[in-house]
Design an enzyme around this catalytic site. Sequence first.
Site: not given
Ligand code: ATP
Ligand code: MG
Length: 568
Positions: A43, A267, A277
């Site tokens: 996002e 994660r 974020k």
């Molecule tokens: P938000 O809190 O804004 O939803 P988010 O960390 O989920 O934050 P996204 O931009 O939706 O952010 O993440 C993009 C991709 O990265 C998604 O597939 C998410 O699952 C993955 N991702 C985000 N944080 C992690 C993490 N700490 N470890 C592994 N994958 C991650």
């Molecule tokens: Mg997300």
Amino acid sequence: MTNANPESTDTHLISNFLRDLIAEDVRTKKYGDAQIQTRFPPEPNGYLHIGHAKAICLDFGLADEFGGKTNLRFDDTNPSKEETEYVDSIQKDVRWLGFDWEKLCYASDYFGQLYEWALQLIKAGKSYVDDLTADEIRQYRGTLTEPGKDSPYRNRSIDENLDLFMRMKQGEFPDGSRVLRAKIDMYSPNLNMRDPVMYRILHATHHRTGDEWCIYPMYDYAHGQSDSIEQVTHSMCTLEFADHQPLYKWYIAQLGIFPSEQIEFDRLNLTYTMLSKRKLLQLVQENRVKGWDDPRMPTLSGFRRRGFTPEAIRAFVGSIGATRSNGVTDIEMLEHFQRDDLNRRSARAMSVLHPLKLVIDNYPKGEVEFVEVANNPEDPSAGTRQVPFSREIYIEQDDFREVPPPKYYRLSPGKEVRLRNAYFVTAQSVVKDAAGNIVEVHCTYDPASRGGNSPDGRKVKSTMHWVSAAHAISAEVRLYDKLFTKADPYDFAEGQDVLSNLNPNSLEILTGAKLEPSLANAKLEDRFQFERVGYFAVDPDSTPGKLVFNRTLPLKDTWAKIEKKAGA
Ligand code: ATP
Ligand code: MG
């Protein structure tokens, strides 16, 4: 908890159930002759962080391994939080990590299709317009232990739903007055299946579609279908989406479209590191750090600026594999991979961070000689360079003690030490300022010890780095420490928040460092090991007359120590 051996950089040896699963699908030709297709779906509401690096390496890396392709898709369903700055930084960071996408996609590309599908669901009696307020919807949803209850608007006629939804789209109704919901089951044990909202009214300008839309699809309505449109075979995401999977499957089944398979993995969490974020944005907005790329930030742009390499980050991520349960990885392990990479590749240089002048009384005034120094003892092909030596040099303040404590083997009055690649010197006397601080140390050298060894086989216990005073260049050096004081930054007292664990001493700026003259030509992305001091990288704040260096990491490898202690 750490879940891998950092020495093992062959990522194929590391347990990764995703790889096994894809290999099996390839073997059984689950998708016929179609290629493996993955996507990375950020996002655009912030910069990418080290957790995203894990998702990127899995999405792109596994597709590469199986001859497949990966799309970069911006999940830009939320117009109020997204900015083009983030879209640009995300592309830059994915490329920096070493990956390239097949197609650049946006969920907003599919707004038209998603709207058509919503009409299709309404016509099939699977979706309805609800006039309950957001609060009421929440109350009607029930809880994990209590079932929900049906909205009084749930049984509107298909015609009324179609009419209202089209008028929602045409902008007839104010924000928040109505939503479109999926008609699934208010009694489902899975809260995501209790008639989730599909569309909300939001009179907001979108970074790509402008004012074309005033209704926006929810992430959960857009995500699965976006995968389907792109014929994603393996849709990898983090574990918190496991409960959403039944909903994505429901939409796909109702619409009869390409069934992408969602697979959830753990994660990445790191000690001393916060990866929210929203909270990282707060650090930026409140000027707790100097922007998203502050070298203390866990963002990829922060790591890059600090001097981390994509190779080390990829090796680290490969080594932790992927599992089905969340854990916490020691930050020291990432640092270990970075040190390992920099040790092999970075050029050596001598830099004195806290200078103390050393005057060699018996060295001829005005004379300059050059000593030959290996650029990287780990890599003979890196060659050698000539470093000037003269009568007045700088050493580290820590390398001299007027009254040496026990086991202090560096310079002190009467003690002899080696100046690296140069000569043996023996301290004789000190000069102090009015306040009693030592401002100069006087010593004598042994001309026969040129190159760093005495012909009579005399041993010294210490070898020190140095910089010729007349030739030194001055630079600013920024030393970084952990941004948080606690291994778990979320461990805070009631009434506090995660920022209460910020480390007030995470940045130390040294303005008077003295560097060997060869560093005058250092440019952005150059990385060095300042001997005995640490790994350093040129900061973009550098100007032609004034270099700024960031300490990437000190030399000491705490991970190696932890490992030794654990008997690994
Ligand atoms: P938000 O809190 O804004 O939803 P988010 O960390 O989920 O934050 P996204 O931009 O939706 O952010 O993440 C993009 C991709 O990265 C998604 O597939 C998410 O699952 C993955 N991702 C985000 N944080 C992690 C993490 N700490 N470890 C592994 N994958 C991650
Ligand atoms: Mg997300």
